[in-house]
Design an enzyme around this catalytic site. Structure first.
Site, short mmCIF file in Angstrom:
data_model
loop_
_atom_site.label_atom_id
_atom_site.label_comp_id
_atom_site.label_asym_id
_atom_site.label_seq_id
_atom_site.Cartn_x
_atom_site.Cartn_y
_atom_site.Cartn_z
N ARG A 63 44.43 27.57 35.15
CA ARG A 63 45.34 28.72 35.08
C ARG A 63 44.86 29.74 36.10
NH1 ARG A 63 47.40 31.19 29.42
NH2 ARG A 63 47.76 28.96 29.24
N ASP A 118 45.58 33.52 37.94
CA ASP A 118 46.26 34.80 37.71
C ASP A 118 47.15 35.17 38.89
OD1 ASP A 118 45.06 35.29 35.25
OD2 ASP A 118 43.29 36.22 36.17
N TYR A 123 36.08 26.92 42.81
CA TYR A 123 36.74 28.17 43.21
C TYR A 123 35.97 28.80 44.37
CZ TYR A 123 39.94 28.52 39.21
OH TYR A 123 40.95 28.32 38.29
N ARG A 145 36.02 35.85 38.69
CA ARG A 145 36.19 37.21 39.19
C ARG A 145 35.17 38.17 38.59
NH1 ARG A 145 42.20 37.99 37.81
NH2 ARG A 145 41.71 40.14 38.30
#
Lengths: 279, 279
Positions: free
Chosen positions: B50, B52, B110, B201
């Site tokens: 998922r 953002d 990521y 993040r």
């Protein structure tokens, strides 16, 4: 009056081009209105190279004559605070009265990015031309090997009414693979003293035909000899093109501030120290 | 019913996120409506991770069950022809019935891009966080050295009501300089079996404090031990983040077509051949 030079980067996607036009948003218009907001002066900015709508710049150079006495670091900070997010001032320095961003420049470096994989990378779509078949890089380089030297490039220029010379000196012409954000692209890089209108994009359009096997590499020489625009390929779209660098002779861009004294030569950035220091 | 898996890239700038939401444009919503236009089927797509609003992907993976019998090359071509320019399907392959884009995945990679020079590059503004002061890369790496291994990462997660485990296995955590379009950026790269919500993040937000000298590298270990979200730094903004890769075990993603048989391991792209062949 002081003469102030700036190194300016922009994303050309949402501009009608670098030069002011009666309609639309130009880099020059945005810079001039920012300057007006900052200094209350209405001034004309002179640019090193004219870039079309959609063409980007890492290091466009502009100069402006001003009565203001702000330190160059203040000028840079104020401009960056006031400019929209798609324009940035990388460096500012005071230059000699006779410095002219366009006339004083001795070299321009342009780079055209091409993605020749089947599916384009969405994040790069505004800066890279997508050609969904593999290009023959060796054939493209063989074609580009005919470009360096002094030639009449009128065959690669968009028709202009000007009677001025169409002879230019090409210093470098190469293509190579470059890795950008997980994508292996092709970069076509051209350095010349100056370029005719739409010249880089017309060279690239012809190289795309060479790389696709539609034309022979020697056609580049044929276009130069023919001096006939109809012999060249179509003009490649603007969004793949970036003005990467503009070079000035050391004595002309002699800096008035010690931290900006290094001139950009090759990949050395004249403004590197200034950029680092003016956070 | 066939189970079809896709590798999907997108520019997250104009999406509310990867997952369907009641309001706004999601990657899932765009894919599902494209699928509906193409096959006339109303289907749910399952995503590997998922992401953002504002977060990008080079290699998100999605799967869908379909009654259609189009060859995978046709599926890919049709999707790319119908999808908007900010989403692309890099590869399509038929997978086993029990393949689940999220549950079957064993690793996610990521990458977070940071520009720590004084002036940001306008062309990269949607994909790179700008921090206008130099970051201490060695301190950031020292902090990241505490991440690999099996830990309860709840201190780095946004609060959730879920009672499920917050333990994850981090396989790789490094930061390095990367050159992108004339700009030298910092890449923060994290690989784990899975990530908690906003975990990358929040790790990056903490690393930014470490790199700025506001915190000690050992604080990363302190956050892990404390399991207290308030000990971590702020959540870094989404636009610097990209889902770079999702890895599956070889037997689960066993390809039904010979040209897509190679599984992505490290930097080897499972779909490379397929991408090259389906121009």
């Amino acid at each position: 009056m002081r003469n102030i030079a700036m190194r300016v980067a922009y994303d050309g996607t949402h501009f009608v081009g670098s030069q002011w036009q009666s309609q639309g948003r130009s880099v020059q218009g945005v810079l001039e209105s920012t300057w007006n907001t900052f200094t209350r002066e209405q001034k004309r900015f002179t640019f090193a190279g004219r870039t079309d709508a959609g063409v980007h710049a890492y290091a466009q150079v502009a100069n402006v004559y001003t009565a203001s006495d702000y330190p160059v670091a203040t000028v840079q900070r104020a401009c960056n605070a006031l400019l929209p997010a798609d324009v940035a001032v990388y460096a500012v320095q005071e230059v000699a009265d006779d410095f002219h961003a366009r006339h004083s420049a001795v070299q321009r470096r342009y780079r055209y990015l091409i993605d020749d994989t089947p599916v384009a990378q969405p994040l790069l779509r505004h800066a890279v031309l997508h050609v969904p078949w593999p290009l023959d890089l060796a054939a493209m380089q063989a074609a580009m090997d005919m470009l360096p030297g002094e030639h009449d490039f009128v065959g690669f220029a968009r028709a202009m009414k000007s009677t001025s010379s169409t002879t230019r000196i090409c210093y470098e012409a190469r293509c190579y693979r470059i890795r950008v954000l997980e994508q292996t692209l092709i970069a076509v890089e051209l350095v010349a003293n100056a370029f005719l209108y739409a010249m880089v994009r017309t060279v690239v359009g012809t190289l795309l035909q060479v790389g696709s096997g539609q034309r022979d590499p020697s056609d580049i020489a044929a276009v130069l000899i023919s001096k006939d625009r109809r012999q060249a390929g179509p003009t490649a779209p603007p969004h793949g093109l970036t003005l990467v660098d503009v070079v000035y002779p050391p004595d002309i861009l002699a800096a008035t501030e010690s931290r900006t004294q290094r001139l950009r030569i090759g990949n050395e950035d004249i403004f590197t120290e200034s950029r680092r220091d003016t956070a």
